[in-house]
Design a protein around this motif. Structure first.
Motif, PDB file in Angstrom:
ATOM      1  N   MET A 149      -2.480  -2.811  86.676  1.00  0.00           N
ATOM      2  CA  MET A 149      -3.490  -3.802  87.056  1.00  0.00           C
ATOM      3  C   MET A 149      -3.640  -4.801  85.932  1.00  0.00           C
ATOM      4  O   MET A 149      -2.726  -5.555  85.626  1.00  0.00           O
ATOM      5  CB  MET A 149      -4.774  -3.058  87.395  1.00  0.00           C
ATOM      6  CG  MET A 149      -6.048  -3.795  87.388  1.00  0.00           C
ATOM      7  SD  MET A 149      -6.536  -4.654  88.895  1.00  0.00           S
ATOM      8  CE  MET A 149      -5.177  -4.683  89.942  1.00  0.00           C
ATOM      9  N   GLY A 150      -4.715  -4.782  85.221  1.00  0.00           N
ATOM     10  CA  GLY A 150      -4.891  -5.667  84.087  1.00  0.00           C
ATOM     11  C   GLY A 150      -4.729  -7.119  84.465  1.00  0.00           C
ATOM     12  O   GLY A 150      -4.225  -7.957  83.705  1.00  0.00           O
ATOM     13  N   VAL A 151      -5.108  -7.464  85.642  1.00  0.00           N
ATOM     14  CA  VAL A 151      -5.060  -8.844  86.089  1.00  0.00           C
ATOM     15  C   VAL A 151      -5.966  -9.655  85.170  1.00  0.00           C
ATOM     16  O   VAL A 151      -7.080  -9.256  84.880  1.00  0.00           O
ATOM     17  CB  VAL A 151      -5.619  -8.960  87.522  1.00  0.00           C
ATOM     18  CG1 VAL A 151      -5.493 -10.378  88.011  1.00  0.00           C
ATOM     19  CG2 VAL A 151      -4.943  -7.980  88.413  1.00  0.00           C
ATOM     20  N   SER A 164      -8.554 -12.169  83.875  1.00  0.00           N
ATOM     21  CA  SER A 164      -9.765 -12.676  84.499  1.00  0.00           C
ATOM     22  C   SER A 164     -10.611 -13.247  83.399  1.00  0.00           C
ATOM     23  O   SER A 164     -10.557 -12.797  82.255  1.00  0.00           O
ATOM     24  CB  SER A 164     -10.490 -11.527  85.208  1.00  0.00           C
ATOM     25  OG  SER A 164     -11.872 -11.706  85.081  1.00  0.00           O
ATOM     26  N   ARG A 165     -11.387 -14.199  83.737  1.00  0.00           N
ATOM     27  CA  ARG A 165     -12.204 -14.822  82.694  1.00  0.00           C
ATOM     28  C   ARG A 165     -13.392 -13.948  82.328  1.00  0.00           C
ATOM     29  O   ARG A 165     -13.966 -14.079  81.283  1.00  0.00           O
ATOM     30  CB  ARG A 165     -12.695 -16.201  83.162  1.00  0.00           C
ATOM     31  CG  ARG A 165     -11.772 -17.325  82.779  1.00  0.00           C
ATOM     32  CD  ARG A 165     -11.725 -18.375  83.862  1.00  0.00           C
ATOM     33  NE  ARG A 165     -10.768 -17.973  84.920  1.00  0.00           N
ATOM     34  CZ  ARG A 165     -10.962 -18.255  86.201  1.00  0.00           C
ATOM     35  NH1 ARG A 165     -12.047 -18.854  86.604  1.00  0.00           N
ATOM     36  NH2 ARG A 165     -10.050 -17.910  87.094  1.00  0.00           N
ATOM     37  N   ARG A 188     -13.881 -10.607  81.851  1.00  0.00           N
ATOM     38  CA  ARG A 188     -13.683  -9.178  81.682  1.00  0.00           C
ATOM     39  C   ARG A 188     -14.287  -8.669  80.366  1.00  0.00           C
ATOM     40  O   ARG A 188     -13.843  -7.721  79.769  1.00  0.00           O
ATOM     41  CB  ARG A 188     -12.230  -8.800  81.847  1.00  0.00           C
ATOM     42  CG  ARG A 188     -11.360  -9.040  80.679  1.00  0.00           C
ATOM     43  CD  ARG A 188      -9.974  -8.553  80.984  1.00  0.00           C
ATOM     44  NE  ARG A 188      -9.058  -9.656  81.274  1.00  0.00           N
ATOM     45  CZ  ARG A 188      -8.899 -10.686  80.481  1.00  0.00           C
ATOM     46  NH1 ARG A 188      -9.615 -10.833  79.398  1.00  0.00           N
ATOM     47  NH2 ARG A 188      -8.006 -11.614  80.773  1.00  0.00           N
TER      48      ARG A 188
END
Lengths: 297, 431, 320
Positions: free
Chosen positions: B1-3, B5-6, B8
């Motif tokens: 995952m580790g998408v 994102s601003r 997090r």
């Protein structure tokens, strides 16, 4: 956000509904029924005995030959418990603690289960081993150091002390089950929120958790039962009567010289009712619930 | 995952916040409930904590009423009763002593005294008595370790012989046995007429059966299991008592289930007329009467060896009292002890508990109680209270070791001689 | 196997556990954040475990190398002497053997009973209400606190108890059997009680697992001519395997520490017939006050279960 999510299923379709009823085979049906009745006798007779004992007088308890049906249907044990504010307090304490433990365990378990399911990180395996194996230390040996710690943290004889203690025991279980549960949920679900530029936090709470409700319910019920039935720490970590829980109330009836049999039985019947109600209430979820969670653990 | 994102930022702070909150509440709550053994209030007010298992065992509210009177007589002292299950009292004391949260005053069983004294959990009462100038001449007994008193028995429960009148009569036993051979004989006759003649509990969970139902036979004939304070299990007196018990085991006069039986189970069997004779605490008399009003039974002294005519030891168990070594209010704590041991209170308490007083000048009030208590009091005064386990190191474990070896012998895994020799060796290593 | 899917895909094609490896990462602020994220999620767990578990466990480990603790005001280190004492004590090995017998029989029978009842309850031969009633009855043993289970079964299994009365009336036994007091039957009797109290945990979980097995798997197998037995071994068991492994692991660990049930029914007796590691440790700690030795026994148990947990973690990895 709402628009991007709208294509996702709100509720998980219930597979059972798609099933066509099997052909009825009277022989097989009878065999199944017989086997279930045998099982029900095995499971239910001792409980029935307990129930009937709770209506007996202490003298009738050991009648020879044993009697399942009582002579005089005696509600004395129940009224004595329910009119005694001290004993009622035991029930209140158990409720407060068990509900708090369940809620907090789910919260912490969801976060950790999500991490184990969706991220790869150093020490993952080690953490896994630790979480599984700390459960194996005999609690009796932990008792004294743990007790000292609780006193030092000023958590002795408080609700939070017991709540945090039970969380230590329930969280490993919750993590194991919830990690597996999240593992079975397709990753494409989390990807959906990316469109909005949202991160894993949003994915977890907006998408995974709503879908995971059945799994959460099953983990929650089990957690509730652990907290409701625990004895050793409940006794050691509380001091005053107004902090005691139901299992201690039951043991208080086992005196040095004699047992209050009927009250003990009545108290445990009363004690199991809330869990039974929860089970009935959530039964639909519970049955479907553990499925996904457990399958991929 | 580790998408990426601003947002997090360490998200689970929420979870942490909850934990912090819980911990904070913890701190808050303790203020109300106290965090240590004692709290001294502003104006010389003292709160004593008294941990015991007595309150739930006594009729509702009676013990509290007694304590209320103490509070009235001693303005400035309040007593908080902490009641726990008897079976777990020991763990509570050990844990409390280790963490420094032990209550000021604790209820004790004679079997625990040595260990608690050794561990420094309970205070030297001899010293305390001297300090406050207490006259101990009225105390019937004091439990000492290395010459200093650590526990005072508040009330004593004696263990006489109980016999079921109807079963004895049916079996043709006209008189309650007074010697071992009469007893063996009676047990056999009762067994032959359909119910086991004799019952005793050997559970390893509560091994007190060794004290009350096995060694009591030794003491009743003036014997001892000790010599100069050291274990002496291989002596004649112990041997003959064990042989006597094994005889009744082998001829089938002993009720089944002894190996895991507890005192409570034994009483249920007797109450329901399923066994002829037992040695049991007087504390059970009311329970038996309540549960089975039709049962006629007699109590008498424990039979002695044939030909023995000396004084008979009668086993007893006590509700003892001690003071925590780390208590900051030892003086006030002793006032409570003094109160409970005073002639008047002690009489009252023993009446309440159906026990015999720890104050030698007190007499229980028999007017409202079962006539059997008066008989028992007579038996008690004829003999002498005997309990050699009181004040021994790891006393409960000694009983357990002995029970294990005795069970092996009864089970035919070893001879009685081997059993006492093994037990003797095990005991010796604990002294 | 999730119920979100209505069509079946073979399990191997499941979603990948981790995202496909990205290009070799460089150490940037973004990467650091990414590395930190999972620990952020784990932080409540880690904080709780470190604060409440690490301290006591470290203390227990340190106790195990002292001469005696808690009841001794100035403990002295003695190295591994306690380990020698415990491992050389035949009573410890007797307890270990009993624990192993008690635990493995419990786990296996729990599984067999749980699976049997789950399959029976999953039948389509009975109506919904009938199944719901049986579901509730069969889950009952799970709802009671151990103390009550212990006194209840002591009462039922006593020589004059209900169990003997029933067995005698159907002619299965003659006379009063001492289930718990006879050294040859005691361990079996406590194992039986533990089985009674524990199987619903499996039953419920496996029932749930069964609901999740895609129906078309069975249909396909039927078309290929597989009978019910073949279908059971070829589909049901493999599909439930991961679930069974985690249930069995949890149950194994929980059962090895079962204390109250055994203590309150037999106290570890008669003789040493039901002495298990938990009762052995308890007696060391609270009746002999050998806290150092009790801690040693605990550390040995911990080490053993870490091995078990390691294999579990590995099996989990391999499946991903």
């Amino acid at each position: 956000m709402a628009t991007t999510l709208s294509h996702l299923p709100k509720n998980r379709p219930d597979l059972r509904q798609h099933r066509t009823p099997g052909r009825k085979n009277p022989g097989k049906q009878a065999a199944t029924l017989v086997a279930l009745v045998a099982g029900a006798l095995f499971a239910g007779l001792p409980v029935l005995w307990m129930l009937s004992s709770s209506f007996k007088t202490n003298g009738e308890m050991f009648a020879n030959p044993p009697r399942l049906v009582t002579e005089g249907f005696n509600l004395g044990a129940y009224t004595e418990i329910l009119t005694d504010p001290v004993k009622v307090r035991f029930f209140v304490n158990s409720y407060v603690i068990a509900f708090a433990v369940t809620g907090l365990t789910l919260l912490v378990g969801i976060l950790a289960g999500f991490a184990f399911s969706r991220f790869d990180f150093p020490l993952k395996k080690t953490l896994n081993v630790v979480i599984v194996s700390v459960q194996a230390v005999p609690p009796i040996t932990l008792l004294i150091p743990y007790f000292g710690l609780m006193v030092a943290l000023k958590l002795y004889n408080t609700y939070p002390g017991l709540i945090l203690t039970y969380m230590v025991f329930t969280i490993p279980y919750a993590i194991i089950m919830l990690t597996g549960y999240f593992n079975t949920l397709p990753r494409e679900l989390d990807e959906a929120v990316k469109v909005d530029g949202a991160g894993p936090w949003t994915a977890l709470w907006r998408i995974l958790v709503p879908i995971a409700v059945p799994g959460l319910v099953s983990v929650g019920i089990y957690t509730f039962m652990i907290a409701w039935n625990e004895f050793l720490f409940a006794l050691t970590l509380t001091r005053t009567e107004d902090m005691r829980t139901v299992p201690i109330g039951i043991q208080l009836l086992m005196g040095q010289h004699s047992y209050e049999w009927n009250q003990m039985m009545a108290m445990s019947i009363l004690g199991c009712l809330p869990v039974l109600v929860l089970f009935l209430f959530f039964q639909r979820y519970f049955i479907g619930g553990m499925t996904a969670g457990a399958v991929k653990v | 995952m580790g998408v990426s994102s601003r947002r997090r930022v360490l998200l689970p702070t929420a979870g942490l916040a909850v934990l912090a909150l819980v911990a904070a509440c913890g701190g808050g709550d303790t203020a109300g409930t106290g965090d240590g053994s004692t709290e001294a209030g502003g104006d010389g007010e003292v709160t004593l904590e008294f941990q015991q298992w007595w309150e739930p065992e006594l009729p509702d509210g009676e013990f509290r009423a007694l304590i209320d009177r103490f509070e009235e007589e001693n303005p400035g002292i309040t007593v908080e009763l902490l009641s726990g299950p008897y079976a777990s009292t020991k763990e509570q004391v050990v844990a409390g002593a280790a963490a420094g949260t032990m209550p000021d005053v604790v209820g004790l069983d004679g079997a625990w005294v040595y260990d608690f004294a050794q561990q420094g959990a309970i205070a030297d009462l001899s010293e305390l008595m001297t300090e406050v100038g207490y006259d101990d001449s009225e105390l019937a007994s004091q439990i000492e370790v290395d010459g200093a008193t650590y526990m005072i028995p508040v009330v004593n429960f004696v263990y006489p012989l109980f016999t079921n009148d109807a079963l004895l009569a049916d079996a043709g036993v006209s008189e309650v046995p007074t010697t071992r051979s009469e007893f063996t004989d009676a047990a056999k006759k009762i067994t032959d007429s359909g119910t086991p003649g004799w019952i005793y509990p050997l559970s390893l969970e509560q091994p007190s059966g060794i004290q009350n139902n096995v060694m009591s036979w030794v003491w009743a004939s003036g014997g001892s299991m000790l010599a100069d304070g050291q274990p002496d299990l291989t002596n004649e007196d112990v041997g003959s008592a064990l042989e006597f018990l094994q005889g009744m085991w082998d001829d089938g006069s002993t009720a089944p289930g002894a190996f895991t039986m507890k005192e409570q189970d034994m009483v249920e069997e007797f109450t329901n007329g399923r066994v002829g004779m037992m040695i049991d605490s007087l504390a059970h008399v009311n329970l038996i009467r309540e549960s089975n009003p039709d049962l006629d039974f007699t109590i008498s002294a424990i039979p002695a060896e044939d030909g023995y005519d000396g004084e008979r030891g009668i086993p007893y168990a006590s509700w003892g009292i001690g003071v925590a070594d780390n208590s900051e209010n030892k003086e006030e704590a002793f006032k409570l002890v003094e109160f409970l041991m005073s002639q008047e209170t002690n009489s009252e308490l023993s009446t309440m508990a159906n026990a015999f007083p720890g104050n030698s000048t007190s007499t229980p009030d028999f007017t409202d109680s079962d006539p059997i208590f008066e008989e028992a009091f007579a038996i008690y005064q004829e003999g002498y209270p005997a309990n050699e386990f009181t004040g021994l190191p790891v006393a409960e474990e000694l009983m357990r070791m002995f029970s294990t070896e005795f069970q092996k012998a009864l089970n035919g895994d070893q001879s009685l001689d081997e059993a006492v020799e093994t037990a003797q060796a095990e005991w010796s290593s604990e002294f | 196997m999730t119920t979100t899917r209505t069509t079946h895909r073979p399990p191997r094609e499941d979603r990948p556990q981790a995202p496909p490896p990205a290009a070799r990462p460089r150490w940037t602020a973004a990467l650091l954040r990414r590395r930190a994220t999972p620990f952020g999620y784990l932080s409540p767990t880690i904080v709780l475990m470190v604060v409440l578990m690490a301290v006591p466990i470290v203390m227990v480990i340190s106790y195990s190398v002292m001469d005696n603790v808690i009841t001794n005001r100035s403990p002295e280190p003695v190295g591994l002497a306690n380990y020698g004492t415990i491992l050389g004590d035949p009573a410890f090995w007797k307890a270990a053997t009993n624990t192993l017998a008690f635990t493995s029989v419990s786990v296996v029978v729990h599984l067999v009973l749980g699976l049997t009842f789950a399959i029976l309850l999953n039948t389509e031969l009975l109506g919904k209400v009938t199944k719901a009633v049986f579901r509730v009855i069969l889950v009952l043993p799970w709802l009671f606190t151990v103390a009550i289970i212990a006194v209840l079964w002591r009462m039922l299994l006593s020589p004059n108890g209900v169990v003997n009365a029933i067995l005698e009336s159907v002619g299965l036994i003659g006379g009063e059997v001492e289930w718990l007091s006879n050294p040859t039957t005691a361990l079996a009797a406590v194992t039986f009680i533990n089985i009674w109290a524990g199987y619903p945990f499996y039953m419920i979980s496996l029932l749930a697992g069964l609901q999740g097995i895609p129906r078309d798997l069975y249909e396909a197998a039927s078309i290929d001519g597989a009978g019910p037995v073949q279908r059971f071994w070829a589909i049901t068991i493999p599909q439930l395997k991961p679930l069974i492994i985690s249930l069995a692991l949890l149950d194994f660990i929980w059962t090895t520490q079962q204390f109250a049930l055994i203590w309150m029914t037999t106290g570890g007796g008669p003789i040493d017939a039901t002495e298990v590691l938990s009762t052995f440790t308890y007696k060391l700690a609270f009746t002999r006050y050998e806290f150092a030795e009790a801690s040693t026994a605990a550390v040995i148990i911990l080490a053993f279960s870490m091995v078990l947990a390691y294999f579990y973690a590995r099996s989990q990895r391999a499946r991903d």
